[in-house]
Design a protein around this motif. Structure first.
Motif, PDB file in Angstrom:
ATOM      1  N   ALA A   1       0.853  -1.223   0.001  1.00 52.49           N
ATOM      2  CA  ALA A   1       0.070  -0.125   0.036  1.00 52.49           C
ATOM      3  C   ALA A   1       0.871   1.196   0.025  1.00 52.49           C
ATOM      4  CB  ALA A   1      -1.089   0.093   1.276  1.00 52.49           C
TER       5      ALA A   1
ATOM      6  N   CYS B   1       1.390   5.079   0.066  1.00 54.83           N
ATOM      7  CA  CYS B   1       0.556   6.319   0.751  1.00 54.83           C
ATOM      8  C   CYS B   1       1.203   7.445   0.412  1.00 54.83           C
ATOM      9  CB  CYS B   1       0.346   6.090   2.063  1.00 54.83           C
ATOM     10  SG  CYS B   1      -0.464   7.268   2.807  1.00 54.83           S
TER      11      CYS B   1
ATOM     12  N   VAL C   1      -6.005  -1.628   4.601  1.00 56.27           N
ATOM     13  CA  VAL C   1      -4.510  -1.499   4.641  1.00 56.27           C
ATOM     14  C   VAL C   1      -3.820  -2.509   5.548  1.00 56.27           C
ATOM     15  CG1 VAL C   1      -2.583   0.058   4.889  1.00 56.27           C
ATOM     16  CG2 VAL C   1      -4.643   0.937   3.871  1.00 56.27           C
TER      17      VAL C   1
ATOM     18  N   LEU D   1       3.459  -1.108   4.172  1.00 52.15           N
ATOM     19  CA  LEU D   1       2.774   0.469   3.944  1.00 52.15           C
ATOM     20  C   LEU D   1       3.880   1.368   3.853  1.00 52.15           C
ATOM     21  CD1 LEU D   1       0.211   2.572   4.186  1.00 52.15           C
ATOM     22  CD2 LEU D   1       0.303   2.246   6.639  1.00 52.15           C
TER      23      LEU D   1
ATOM     24  N   SER E   1      -5.973   3.037   9.919  1.00 51.34           N
ATOM     25  CA  SER E   1      -5.599   1.506   9.361  1.00 51.34           C
ATOM     26  C   SER E   1      -6.246   0.558  10.487  1.00 51.34           C
ATOM     27  CB  SER E   1      -4.172   1.290   8.769  1.00 51.34           C
ATOM     28  OG  SER E   1      -4.249   2.233   7.431  1.00 51.34           O
TER      29      SER E   1
END
Lengths: 627, 243
Positions: free
Chosen positions: A41, A43, A102, A108, A128
């Motif tokens: 993920a 971000c 997530v 992440l 999350s």
């Protein structure tokens, strides 16, 4: 198309811009989650329209998704309206492509582009359902990794990250992914995995370093906790940019993003060596891409996205040696296809004016000069090689060419700045106005007149720059300096043609604390977040008073990080990192600055900054000698 | 120069894309499909494209229309295929037809629209709304307050409703649309609910799905409405237009 959305119709219809949360954009990548080993993920901890405009994420998104065993998705900060709903209804934060939480991902990744996004990082972790602190996480949580310019001193955020990637992302992620797969297969503990990561070049594992402090609050020592953890983490860098991965099918948002165009990166790094500029140091040495490669990418990008505008991206496009050839190609291609060309960061000279007159509507566009400081003395201190003569000549040529609007950018609070330096801002703005009246006779003005906008921002000293030792001005000083600037402009003969804008002081002070902050600030960030601070980069959501109150509660004096001058041998919080430029070089430049002398640029003469150790780019070119 | 009318659907998550962004979406899709669209004159030329009627955010449709002016075309099928190849599945070109010189602009000729209206789960009435609605709609006058640019106006919705059916938890309704006598499907439900003493947020509570968009015509049999692209006489629906 992913029909199943994480949010209900009712929620989506009750928040601003639901398009931020529905994914499904053109060129977004969907894979079968059962056929990949790693779910990443990625971000950008700010609102969608800002995050979608960031080139770095598009590069890594494309690169990761080019690996069969990896599926990379995107995550952005929910805007404050949705943030509230998600907390109330306990809805976990999701990635856009799969719309799945997530929390279930393997990694992440955050790109940390500016200090004022730190509370948004906590927001994303919190929503999350991932423990905020690295030490509280288990294999049930993703590995939280940060990249981008702020990782060169993300010490205030160190507790919240498992890993930082220092340098350009293209080089080491494959290795990291393989290591992850291997560790999972071997049944390693999370700690064992992080320890192994420390051996990957460019990977900084903050939990593996012990920081000791002196009584005067400065740092006494930074030490790796284990022998196999490196004392210095060296920046990763792409050596051949022409050959490096570039995303030719970037995701095209439905809503208008801040950067609503094709972005063609022409080079990395900058030869100029402006002493305030962190990017100019971090991305050394300058590396160009081949013109042929760029021409090919330009066509593919426009065909694959349908954008009606293309923009060149670099720190100083005028220094790109293939610029005339590339521009000729683009003008020819874009004219046929009715595509606009946008050329930011061009120095104003005969060449750029000629180009701009071909690609822009002169009546609508304005000229931009960034002298950064009002006096020649100060411009020499900051090593901005722009002289008044060059500015006035550029303005003269532009006025002859039909332009009549000029934007000027300056900084206030530069090291050693005096009132005379500041008054120079009004003086040069006035001279530009005078240049207009001298250049354009009354009968040629056609009812138009010259229109000058001078803007000032407040200087924030950054790590890995020659000014990292410099004291930052206080909030009161900043206000006084802005007033002096305003009075200086008001006193000018042509003052009614000059408009003056200045930035807010509070945000600059906050940025200054975080930029050169250390690990002890983490408590303040966490506490401020818990009090509701998010979106600090947005003035309407930034609460300076809450932050200052929190510093007081934590017993931390913010001025330690801002207005204090550092001694030559002070250990900085970021001294476990090596950005390719040595501390000795930076100090030499600091001393040269204080003596008011300029340094030649990288094409003229090598100043021995250290970046030559990479054996690439401008470092390998023949030097032209001073000027 | 060839004018072409395209019919497209808007379904799935794409229903949250606002009208302006749909326009921008088409501009990019046309470039991706490399169609020879005509541009306006002037310093910043734009593609000649005109949409029939904006669709509310959150509503779905199987009958959106857009007129495009091309410098040249191969065939309308080719345009349809090339666009569909480069578009998100949520927006799909369903039909395309070359327009004649005398055909009016899609934007100006819309006269009626057919909708399927359902309640979203969170807004589903607890009473037998289907029978109640049938009774409500059978009234001789259906008075409502319509918001206009200049303020509020009392209107009778009844003559603006050409046809309706209530079945399978949905209202199917054919209503007057366009610049003259535009009736929103949500206004009917809004007033129906009010008649039951219930205030509802129709934007959040209702799922609207546009089934067809019509323009008006007249022949020997009387006045009728017909889909903006029609290939058959049998598409005509004979109606009585309000005064």
């Amino acid at each position: 198309m992913n029909e199943k959305l994480a949010l209900s119709d009712e929620i989506l219809l009750s928040v601003d811009k639901p398009e931020r949360y529905i994914g499904n954009e053109v060129n977004s990548v969907t894979k079968d989650k059962n056929k990949v080993d790693i779910r990443f993920a990625m971000c950008f901890p700010d609102v969608y329209e800002i995050g979608m405009s960031h080139l770095g994420i598009q590069i890594l998104y494309g690169l990761f998704n080019s690996y069969d065993d990896v599926w990379c998705e995107r995550v952005y900060s929910p805007w404050v309206d949705l943030d509230k709903v998600m907390r109330e209804k306990n809805i976990p934060l999701f990635a856009l492509e799969s719309q799945e939480p997530v929390k279930n991902f393997d990694f992440l990744g955050f790109t940390i582009q500016y200090e004022m996004c730190y509370t948004n990082i906590l927001q994303v972790l919190d929503l999350s359902g991932i423990p905020l602190k690295s030490c509280d996480r288990t294999w049930d949580d993703p590995i939280v990794i940060g990249g981008g310019p702020c990782t060169y001193n993300a010490e205030p955020m160190a507790e919240f990250f498992d890993l930082f990637y220092i340098g350009e992302g293209e080089t080491r992620y494959r290795e990291l992914f393989d290591l992850y797969k291997e560790s999972k297969k071997n049944g390693d503990s999370r700690e064992q995995f992080l320890r192994k990561c420390a051996k990957v070049p460019g990977i900084y594992v903050p939990s593996l370093y012990e920081i000791k402090y002196n009584d005067d609050w400065t740092i006494a020592s930074i030490n790796p906790m284990y022998e196999d953890v490196p004392q210095l983490v060296v920046k990763e860098m792409v050596t051949d940019l022409s050959d490096a991965f570039y995303p030719t099918k970037p995701v095209v948002p439905f809503i208008k993003a801040t950067q609503d165009r094709v972005v063609l990166e022409v080079m990395r790094g900058c030869i100029r060596g402006c002493r305030f500029c962190q990017a100019g140091m971090l991305y050394r040495p300058l590396r160009e891409k081949d013109v042929e490669v760029l021409e090919k990418y330009a066509v593919q990008l426009l065909e694959n996205t349908g954008y009606e505008e293309i923009s060149l991206s670099s720190l100083s496009s005028s220094d790109y040696s293939g610029l005339p050839e590339l521009i000729d190609f683009l003008i020819d291609y874009c004219r046929k296809k009715k595509i606009n060309i946008s050329l930011p960061s061009l120095r104003i000279d005969a060449f750029s004016l000629d180009v701009m007159s071909k690609v822009q509507d002169i009546k609508k566009s304005s000229l931009t000069f960034a002298p950064e400081a009002g006096s020649q003395r100060m411009r020499d201190v900051i090593n901005k090689g722009l002289t008044e003569e060059v500015i006035l000549k550029g303005a003269h040529d532009a006025f002859e060419g039909g332009w009549n609007r000029v934007k000027l950018y300056f900084m206030l609070g530069l090291p050693g700045e005096t009132d005379e330096d500041i008054e120079g801002i009004g003086d040069i703005a006035n001279k530009i106005a005078k240049e207009y009246f001298d250049t354009v006779p009354k009968e040629n003005r056609h009812g138009r007149t010259v229109d000058i906008v001078a803007s000032t921002s407040f200087f924030v000293p950054k790590p890995f720059t020659p000014f990292q030792w410099a004291p930052m001005a206080s909030k009161e000083d900043f206000l006084e300096k802005a007033n002096t600037t305003r009075r200086g402009i008001m006193a000018q003969l042509n003052q009614k043609h000059i408009k003056y804008n200045w930035h807010e002081t509070d945000a600059s002070v906050m940025e200054g604390i975080l930029a050169r902050g250390d690990r002890r600030i983490a408590d303040v960030i966490l506490k401020a977040y818990k009090k509701g601070c998010i979106y600090d980069a947005w003035s309407e959501h930034f609460h300076y008073d809450v932050w200052m109150e929190t510093f007081a509660e934590c017993g931390i004096e913010p001025t330690f990080y801002t207005t204090r001058e550092r001694s030559k041998d002070e250990i900085f919080p970021w001294d476990m990192l090596n950005c390719g430029v040595t501390k000795q070089f930076l100090y030499r430049e600091w001393e040269t600055a204080m003596s008011g002398k300029v340094s030649p640029n990288c094409r003229q003469q090598c100043m021995g900054c250290g970046a030559r150790s990479y054996n690439v780019g401008v470092c390998m070119e023949e030097k032209t000698g001073r000027n | 120069m060839v004018k072409v009318r395209l019919k497209y659907s808007k379904n799935g998550p794409i229903k949250f894309i606002g009208h302006l962004d749909v326009m921008r979406y088409f501009q990019k899709a046309i470039r991706r499909a490399d169609l020879d669209i005509k541009y306006s004159e002037g310093y910043s030329p734009h593609q000649l494209m005109s949409f029939a009627q904006p669709l509310n955010v959150g509503a779905t449709s199987d009958a959106e229309y857009v007129d495009m002016t091309f410098e040249s075309i191969t065939t309308v099928d080719d345009i349809q295929n090339r666009l569909n190849a480069t578009m998100n599945e949520g927006i799909k070109i369903l039909d395309a037809a070359v327009l004649g010189d005398n055909d009016g602009k899609a934007m100006t000729i819309v006269a009626a629209a057919k909708y399927k209206v359902t309640f979203r789960d969170s807004a589903k009435p607890t009473f037998d709304w289907q029978s109640e609605l049938r009774e409500y709609l059978s009234g001789e006058h259906l008075m409502a307050t319509k918001k206009t640019k200049s303020g509020e106006k009392e209107i009778d919705m009844k003559p603006l409703i050409f046809d309706y059916d209530i079945k399978d938890e949905a209202l199917y309704i054919l209503i007057s649309a366009g610049s003259v006598n535009n009736l929103k499907a949500s206004l009917i439900i809004d007033n129906f609910m009010k008649s039951k003493g219930i205030e509802m947020d129709t934007i959040i509570g209702l799922q609207l799905h546009k089934m067809e968009t019509y323009c008006a015509g007249e022949d020997s049999k009387g006045s009728y409405i017909v889909p903006l692209i029609s290939h058959s006489e049998s598409d005509k629906i004979y109606v009585t237009f309000p005064e």
